[in-house]
Design a protein around this motif. Sequence first.
Motif, mmCIF file in Angstrom:
data_model
loop_
_atom_site.group_PDB
_atom_site.id
_atom_site.type_symbol
_atom_site.label_atom_id
_atom_site.label_comp_id
_atom_site.label_asym_id
_atom_site.label_seq_id
_atom_site.Cartn_x
_atom_site.Cartn_y
_atom_site.Cartn_z
ATOM 1 N N ALA A 23 31.217 47.431 50.584
ATOM 2 C CA ALA A 23 31.380 47.448 49.129
ATOM 3 C C ALA A 23 32.671 46.734 48.738
ATOM 4 C CB ALA A 23 31.394 48.887 48.629
ATOM 5 N N PHE A 24 32.524 45.770 47.838
ATOM 6 C CA PHE A 24 33.649 45.008 47.306
ATOM 7 C C PHE A 24 33.930 45.454 45.875
ATOM 8 C CE2 PHE A 24 32.262 42.497 50.818
ATOM 9 C CZ PHE A 24 33.389 41.852 51.277
ATOM 10 N N GLN A 25 35.170 45.337 45.468
ATOM 11 C CA GLN A 25 35.577 45.727 44.129
ATOM 12 C C GLN A 25 34.707 45.036 43.089
ATOM 13 O OE1 GLN A 25 39.863 45.312 43.530
ATOM 14 N NE2 GLN A 25 40.107 45.360 45.751
ATOM 15 N N ALA A 26 34.400 45.760 42.012
ATOM 16 C CA ALA A 26 33.556 45.205 40.948
ATOM 17 C C ALA A 26 34.229 43.999 40.298
ATOM 18 C CB ALA A 26 33.267 46.276 39.898
ATOM 19 N N GLU A 27 35.492 44.103 40.030
ATOM 20 C CA GLU A 27 36.281 43.002 39.457
ATOM 21 C C GLU A 27 37.616 42.957 40.187
ATOM 22 O OE1 GLU A 27 35.422 40.745 37.327
ATOM 23 O OE2 GLU A 27 33.737 41.613 36.231
ATOM 24 N N VAL A 28 38.118 41.761 40.395
ATOM 25 C CA VAL A 28 39.433 41.587 40.995
ATOM 26 C C VAL A 28 40.221 40.684 40.057
ATOM 27 C CG1 VAL A 28 40.712 40.618 42.948
ATOM 28 C CG2 VAL A 28 38.608 41.875 43.354
ATOM 29 N N MET A 29 41.384 41.145 39.660
ATOM 30 C CA MET A 29 42.212 40.350 38.763
ATOM 31 C C MET A 29 42.634 39.070 39.474
ATOM 32 S SD MET A 29 42.064 42.177 36.142
ATOM 33 C CE MET A 29 40.563 42.998 36.639
ATOM 34 N N GLY A 30 42.784 38.015 38.707
ATOM 35 C CA GLY A 30 43.090 36.702 39.266
ATOM 36 C C GLY A 30 44.297 36.677 40.169
ATOM 37 N N ASP A 31 45.382 37.363 39.760
ATOM 38 C CA ASP A 31 46.576 37.336 40.595
ATOM 39 C C ASP A 31 46.377 38.119 41.886
ATOM 40 O OD1 ASP A 31 46.504 39.679 39.059
ATOM 41 O OD2 ASP A 31 48.684 39.855 38.952
ATOM 42 N N ASP A 32 45.598 39.198 41.849
ATOM 43 C CA ASP A 32 45.302 39.948 43.073
ATOM 44 C C ASP A 32 44.478 39.098 44.040
ATOM 45 O OD1 ASP A 32 46.633 42.156 42.039
ATOM 46 O OD2 ASP A 32 44.790 43.088 41.297
ATOM 47 N N PHE A 33 43.507 38.379 43.485
ATOM 48 C CA PHE A 33 42.686 37.502 44.323
ATOM 49 C C PHE A 33 43.547 36.391 44.925
ATOM 50 C CE2 PHE A 33 40.154 33.660 44.879
ATOM 51 C CZ PHE A 33 39.247 34.118 45.822
#
Length: 183
Positions: A23-33
Amino acid sequence: MAKKTFALNTKPHIADVGGTELAFQAEVMGDDFMDAYVGLRDAQRGLGVDVDNLDELDPQMLRNVSGALRDFLARLMLPDSADLLTELQVVSAGRTIETFKDRETAEEFAATVDGETRITYSLRLPDRVLTELMEWVVELYSGGKRPPTSSSGSAKASRRAGMRGTGVSPSKVSTPTTGPSDA
């Protein structure tokens, strides 16, 4: 007045890998990615790895690249899946003796065990699957474009300062050509 609605994913993305769901996060913020992606690239560069030419690497270097890729993916996963993907086990005589969260601790423990040992990931996956997972998450979280991490991937240079001219470009003006004359 214009109005546009933007959807946010609220359910985790699921990668089914041979019957095991990650399971991967539903949304990942751009800076985290970007932080995760840059961490992967830095790890590869720190190892002196040319990811376009893995044929010439020794097995330990390939293990390190695989570990960096697992760490990248884990940063984008839900905790249980991240733990599953990165868990290491010390194996001796074909059986698991102990499991660990990091390679250094696993290696220290393996050195204390009598007999031959090896360290493997609890969830063993071919490198091609790890690479496919990486490509999938890049598509999920960045719209399919790899983030720029080198000068070749950098943004275009800004225009020069000053006012833009309004004259006709010489390249768009018809210019006479020389050729045989009728005279």
